[in-house]
Motif scaffolding. Sequence first.
Motif, PDB file in Angstrom:
ATOM      1  N   LEU A   1      18.647  73.770-106.300  1.00  0.00           N
ATOM      2  CA  LEU A   1      19.076  75.131-106.149  1.00  0.00           C
ATOM      3  C   LEU A   1      19.864  75.350-107.633  1.00  0.00           C
ATOM      4  O   LEU A   1      19.432  76.502-108.106  1.00  0.00           O
ATOM      5  N   LEU A   2      20.251  74.422-108.236  1.00  0.00           N
ATOM      6  CA  LEU A   2      20.908  74.419-109.493  1.00  0.00           C
ATOM      7  C   LEU A   2      19.574  74.871-110.406  1.00  0.00           C
ATOM      8  O   LEU A   2      19.749  75.736-111.458  1.00  0.00           O
ATOM      9  N   VAL A   3      18.681  74.064-110.315  1.00  0.00           N
ATOM     10  CA  VAL A   3      17.374  74.286-111.141  1.00  0.00           C
ATOM     11  C   VAL A   3      16.535  75.666-110.982  1.00  0.00           C
ATOM     12  O   VAL A   3      16.018  76.296-111.823  1.00  0.00           O
ATOM     13  N   THR A   4      16.601  76.066-109.665  1.00  0.00           N
ATOM     14  CA  THR A   4      15.979  77.405-109.396  1.00  0.00           C
ATOM     15  C   THR A   4      16.860  78.471-109.852  1.00  0.00           C
ATOM     16  O   THR A   4      16.619  79.624-110.511  1.00  0.00           O
ATOM     17  N   ASN A   5      18.228  78.282-109.697  1.00  0.00           N
ATOM     18  CA  ASN A   5      19.140  79.196-109.769  1.00  0.00           C
ATOM     19  C   ASN A   5      19.215  79.536-111.540  1.00  0.00           C
ATOM     20  O   ASN A   5      19.415  80.665-112.180  1.00  0.00           O
TER      21      ASN A   5
ATOM     22  N   ARG B   1      11.818  72.271-117.481  1.00  0.00           N
ATOM     23  CA  ARG B   1      11.603  72.989-118.682  1.00  0.00           C
ATOM     24  C   ARG B   1      10.544  72.455-119.484  1.00  0.00           C
ATOM     25  O   ARG B   1       9.728  73.538-119.744  1.00  0.00           O
ATOM     26  N   MET B   2      10.523  71.361-119.575  1.00  0.00           N
ATOM     27  CA  MET B   2       9.509  70.780-120.433  1.00  0.00           C
ATOM     28  C   MET B   2       8.259  71.106-120.045  1.00  0.00           C
ATOM     29  O   MET B   2       7.228  71.453-120.552  1.00  0.00           O
ATOM     30  N   HIS B   3       8.049  71.074-118.616  1.00  0.00           N
ATOM     31  CA  HIS B   3       6.709  71.036-117.934  1.00  0.00           C
ATOM     32  C   HIS B   3       6.309  72.632-117.993  1.00  0.00           C
ATOM     33  O   HIS B   3       5.188  72.905-118.159  1.00  0.00           O
ATOM     34  N   GLU B   4       7.240  73.503-117.987  1.00  0.00           N
ATOM     35  CA  GLU B   4       6.909  74.529-117.922  1.00  0.00           C
ATOM     36  C   GLU B   4       6.344  75.299-119.371  1.00  0.00           C
ATOM     37  O   GLU B   4       5.510  76.217-119.313  1.00  0.00           O
ATOM     38  N   GLU B   5       6.767  74.450-120.372  1.00  0.00           N
ATOM     39  CA  GLU B   5       5.969  74.612-121.606  1.00  0.00           C
ATOM     40  C   GLU B   5       4.484  74.618-121.489  1.00  0.00           C
ATOM     41  O   GLU B   5       3.709  75.322-122.335  1.00  0.00           O
ATOM     42  N   ASN B   6       3.976  73.852-120.539  1.00  0.00           N
ATOM     43  CA  ASN B   6       2.665  73.593-120.423  1.00  0.00           C
ATOM     44  C   ASN B   6       1.811  75.057-120.069  1.00  0.00           C
ATOM     45  O   ASN B   6       0.746  74.862-120.043  1.00  0.00           O
TER      46      ASN B   6
ATOM     47  N   PRO C   1      15.314  67.464-109.056  1.00  0.00           N
ATOM     48  CA  PRO C   1      14.589  67.802-110.459  1.00  0.00           C
ATOM     49  C   PRO C   1      15.682  67.808-111.567  1.00  0.00           C
ATOM     50  O   PRO C   1      16.719  68.133-111.129  1.00  0.00           O
ATOM     51  N   ASN C   2      15.106  67.390-112.454  1.00  0.00           N
ATOM     52  CA  ASN C   2      15.882  67.312-113.746  1.00  0.00           C
ATOM     53  C   ASN C   2      15.517  68.721-114.808  1.00  0.00           C
ATOM     54  O   ASN C   2      14.348  68.967-114.989  1.00  0.00           O
ATOM     55  N   PRO C   3      16.480  69.373-114.971  1.00  0.00           N
ATOM     56  CA  PRO C   3      16.157  70.865-115.575  1.00  0.00           C
ATOM     57  C   PRO C   3      15.481  70.648-116.644  1.00  0.00           C
ATOM     58  O   PRO C   3      14.780  71.377-116.959  1.00  0.00           O
ATOM     59  N   GLY C   4      16.109  69.740-117.715  1.00  0.00           N
ATOM     60  CA  GLY C   4      15.117  69.382-118.811  1.00  0.00           C
ATOM     61  C   GLY C   4      14.003  69.193-118.937  1.00  0.00           C
ATOM     62  O   GLY C   4      12.747  69.831-119.355  1.00  0.00           O
ATOM     63  N   ILE C   5      13.525  68.202-117.746  1.00  0.00           N
ATOM     64  CA  ILE C   5      12.204  67.794-117.522  1.00  0.00           C
ATOM     65  C   ILE C   5      11.219  69.032-117.172  1.00  0.00           C
ATOM     66  O   ILE C   5      10.038  69.156-117.518  1.00  0.00           O
TER      67      ILE C   5
END
Length: 393
Positions: free
Chosen positions: A303-307, A365-370, A359-363
């Motif tokens: 929820l943290l990462v979605t939010n 975000r990094m994968h969303e870079e793809n 889920p780790n927010p940093g990771i």
Amino acid sequence: MFQALLIKYAEIAIKGKNRYLFEDALVAGMRRALADVEGSFHVYKTQGRVHVELGEGSDYDGAVEALQKVFGINAICPVLVLEDEGFNRLSDVVCDYIRQIYPEGNKTFKVNARRARKNYPLGSMEINARLGGKILEAFPDMRVDVHSPQVRINIEIREKIYVYSISIPGAGGMPVGTGGHAMMLLSGGIDSPVAGYMIAKRGVVLDAVYFHAPPYTSERAKQKVVDLAEIVARYAGQIRLHVVNFTEIQKYIYEKCPHDELTIIMRRYMMRIAEKIALEYDCQALVTGESIGQVASQTMQSLLVTNEVCHIPVFRPLIGFDKQEIIELSEKIGTYETSILPFEDCCTIWVARHPVTRPNPGIIRMHEENLKEEIDRMFETAVTSREIIMTGK
Ligand code: ATP
Ligand code: MG
């Protein structure tokens, strides 16, 4: 037998100088609800009250049922309306009324008269005493209890005379239209329609967004969501449903990102798109059917990462509810039967066998870079190509 309904509202009565706004929204909601009921209904307000007059031959049961879906109503009191033809006639009518409504004739009661028209020859205390006497004469097993009677016989003397004692529970809450505007994320599941209902109950007007993934999700799956929006709209008034084609984005995420993160990244894009559309309509919040721990994408960490991607508040009215409690609510509001129809949901198509639960927010975000090459265009297309379906009335 009843010619009118007296509408009781509690919470909105305390809103001071804005009270008329609440009353007007309530009256509008009631008129909307009664529009489809057989008969003619005159809805109007007087000091601190809302009334419905039923025309000759109107569908009384239908009217009560429709009004039980209107937020802002605490109780609906069916009222007997009679012309003032003297006290004896009044006491005859009241005794007849008791005979019909309480045929066992053995209640404790209290007469509660209010003389709004001051030229009525008897004062309210006198009416209470004399009518109480008549009732005791007619019903030997009835007893007066002024402190906690089983039945309160309310008599209101206005131009006409109003008699009521029954109180049918209403839906509570605040009239829709008094609480702002929110965008709900409506899936075909059990939870989100209930979440929308709960927010509408606080007076909030709803829009809805549904993420559709054709051809992986069928027309029937979409129709199910339209049907759910229609059911929620019986309480919430009109709901504009935005059907967003999510296929391209979903496939792209599937291609470019680790599969155990698919759901969480997809959820972030749902939130972003929902927010984008929400802002077009000046919505002040998003609404979802999430509840802590229900699935991997609803752990606190998920929820943290979605939010994280949202800038406006996200309301999750079911956050602390167990599934069983949500099911009970959905049965009560009438969405359950539709929610359990077995059509696929876009989230369930490519779900990983072991989705991340922390889920780790940093990771992430990094994968969303793809996704950076194509995602902006896809996002834009998804938003602009959406289909808008009006539900409710
Ligand atoms: P529901 O019963 O509401 O479908 P769920 O238990 O299936 O919930 P998820 O699939 O994790 O939960 O979805 C969580 C929330 O995200 C839903 O309650 C809903 O608000 C939103 N949501 C999920 N899928 C969609 C979709 N296809 N379209 C719109 N909103 C969605
Ligand atoms: Mg779902």
